[in-house]
Write a protein that holds these residues in place. Structure first.
Motif, mmCIF file in Angstrom:
data_model
loop_
_atom_site.group_PDB
_atom_site.id
_atom_site.type_symbol
_atom_site.label_atom_id
_atom_site.label_comp_id
_atom_site.label_asym_id
_atom_site.label_seq_id
_atom_site.Cartn_x
_atom_site.Cartn_y
_atom_site.Cartn_z
ATOM 1 N N TYR A 10 0.825 -1.197 0.000
ATOM 2 C CA TYR A 10 0.000 0.000 0.000
ATOM 3 C C TYR A 10 0.869 1.260 0.000
ATOM 4 N N PRO A 11 0.297 2.411 -0.397
ATOM 5 C CA PRO A 11 1.065 3.665 -0.458
ATOM 6 C C PRO A 11 1.590 4.086 0.916
ATOM 7 N N LEU A 12 2.599 4.948 0.875
ATOM 8 C CA LEU A 12 3.158 5.508 2.103
ATOM 9 C C LEU A 12 2.083 6.233 2.894
ATOM 10 N N GLU A 13 2.199 6.144 4.229
ATOM 11 C CA GLU A 13 1.268 6.823 5.118
ATOM 12 C C GLU A 13 1.918 6.988 6.489
ATOM 13 N N PRO A 14 1.370 7.888 7.320
ATOM 14 C CA PRO A 14 1.851 7.971 8.695
ATOM 15 C C PRO A 14 1.437 6.709 9.454
ATOM 16 N N LEU A 15 2.381 6.094 10.141
ATOM 17 C CA LEU A 15 2.122 4.879 10.913
ATOM 18 C C LEU A 15 2.658 5.056 12.322
ATOM 19 N N LYS A 16 2.074 4.336 13.270
ATOM 20 C CA LYS A 16 2.499 4.452 14.669
ATOM 21 C C LYS A 16 3.043 3.118 15.158
ATOM 22 N N SER A 17 4.143 3.203 15.873
ATOM 23 C CA SER A 17 4.721 2.021 16.523
ATOM 24 C C SER A 17 5.041 2.387 17.961
ATOM 25 N N ASN A 18 5.555 1.445 18.704
ATOM 26 C CA ASN A 18 5.965 1.739 20.087
ATOM 27 C C ASN A 18 7.072 2.769 20.142
ATOM 28 N N ALA A 19 7.851 2.890 19.056
ATOM 29 C CA ALA A 19 8.958 3.857 19.018
ATOM 30 C C ALA A 19 8.501 5.247 18.612
ATOM 31 N N GLY A 20 7.271 5.385 18.121
ATOM 32 C CA GLY A 20 6.750 6.681 17.706
ATOM 33 C C GLY A 20 6.134 6.622 16.320
ATOM 34 N N TRP A 21 5.827 7.779 15.781
ATOM 35 C CA TRP A 21 5.241 7.903 14.446
ATOM 36 C C TRP A 21 6.335 7.862 13.393
ATOM 37 N N TYR A 22 6.020 7.309 12.235
ATOM 38 C CA TYR A 22 6.958 7.288 11.117
ATOM 39 C C TYR A 22 6.177 7.234 9.813
ATOM 40 N N VAL A 23 6.859 7.471 8.700
ATOM 41 C CA VAL A 23 6.248 7.329 7.386
ATOM 42 C C VAL A 23 6.696 5.989 6.832
ATOM 43 N N GLY A 24 5.726 5.194 6.424
ATOM 44 C CA GLY A 24 6.050 3.880 5.895
ATOM 45 C C GLY A 24 4.887 3.301 5.136
ATOM 46 N N SER A 25 5.024 2.037 4.778
ATOM 47 C CA SER A 25 3.950 1.361 4.073
ATOM 48 C C SER A 25 3.681 0.021 4.745
ATOM 49 N N VAL A 26 2.492 -0.471 4.494
ATOM 50 C CA VAL A 26 2.104 -1.793 4.952
ATOM 51 C C VAL A 26 1.815 -2.653 3.729
ATOM 52 N N ALA A 27 1.798 -3.956 3.920
ATOM 53 C CA ALA A 27 1.545 -4.870 2.816
ATOM 54 C C ALA A 27 0.548 -5.938 3.238
ATOM 55 N N LEU A 28 -0.227 -6.381 2.268
ATOM 56 C CA LEU A 28 -1.090 -7.532 2.450
ATOM 57 C C LEU A 28 -0.227 -8.755 2.157
ATOM 58 N N VAL A 29 -0.100 -9.637 3.147
ATOM 59 C CA VAL A 29 0.829 -10.761 3.056
ATOM 60 C C VAL A 29 0.075 -12.067 3.284
ATOM 61 N N GLU A 30 0.392 -13.061 2.474
ATOM 62 C CA GLU A 30 -0.138 -14.410 2.689
ATOM 63 C C GLU A 30 0.973 -15.261 3.278
ATOM 64 N N ILE A 31 0.713 -15.842 4.425
ATOM 65 C CA ILE A 31 1.686 -16.683 5.106
ATOM 66 C C ILE A 31 1.251 -18.135 4.963
ATOM 67 N N THR A 32 2.166 -18.993 4.548
ATOM 68 C CA THR A 32 1.897 -20.427 4.468
ATOM 69 C C THR A 32 2.745 -21.124 5.529
ATOM 70 N N TYR A 33 2.079 -21.843 6.420
ATOM 71 C CA TYR A 33 2.755 -22.539 7.506
ATOM 72 C C TYR A 33 3.174 -23.942 7.068
ATOM 73 N N ASP A 34 4.011 -24.584 7.866
ATOM 74 C CA ASP A 34 4.508 -25.927 7.561
ATOM 75 C C ASP A 34 3.393 -26.935 7.306
ATOM 76 N N ASP A 35 2.291 -26.769 8.010
ATOM 77 C CA ASP A 35 1.190 -27.724 7.863
ATOM 78 C C ASP A 35 0.308 -27.427 6.644
ATOM 79 N N GLY A 36 0.676 -26.421 5.840
ATOM 80 C CA GLY A 36 -0.075 -26.073 4.641
ATOM 81 C C GLY A 36 -1.160 -25.038 4.854
ATOM 82 N N GLU A 37 -1.453 -24.731 6.107
ATOM 83 C CA GLU A 37 -2.447 -23.695 6.404
ATOM 84 C C GLU A 37 -1.938 -22.352 5.904
#
Length: 70
Positions: A10-37
């Motif tokens: 996704y496009p850059l945006e203001p994001l918040k973490s425990n360390a404070g605010w920053y400019v960054g992006s997030v992604a939609l991620v598909e995770i595949t586990y060892d069991d195939g889930e």
């Protein structure tokens, strides 16, 4: 062993973490586990700035590095 597949960044945006605010992006991620889930989730992807104290500072920074995003 889990495997991540980035589906969309996704496009850059203001994001918040425990360390404070920053400019960054997030992604939609598909995770595949060892069991195939699979699981789809949004995760932090990339940080484009230092950490700041307020959202307003991050918004101002974003307007300088990417003027089209405001």
């Amino acid at each position: 062993m889990e495997k991540d597949k980035v589906l969309e960044v996704y496009p850059l945006e203001p994001l918040k973490s425990n360390a404070g605010w920053y400019v960054g992006s997030v992604a939609l991620v598909e995770i595949t586990y060892d069991d195939g889930e699979t699981e789809t989730m949004v995760q932090p992807y990339e940080r484009q700035s230092h950490y700041m104290d307020t959202r307003e500072q991050a918004e101002r920074y974003l307007s300088v590095i990417d003027p089209g995003e405001e």
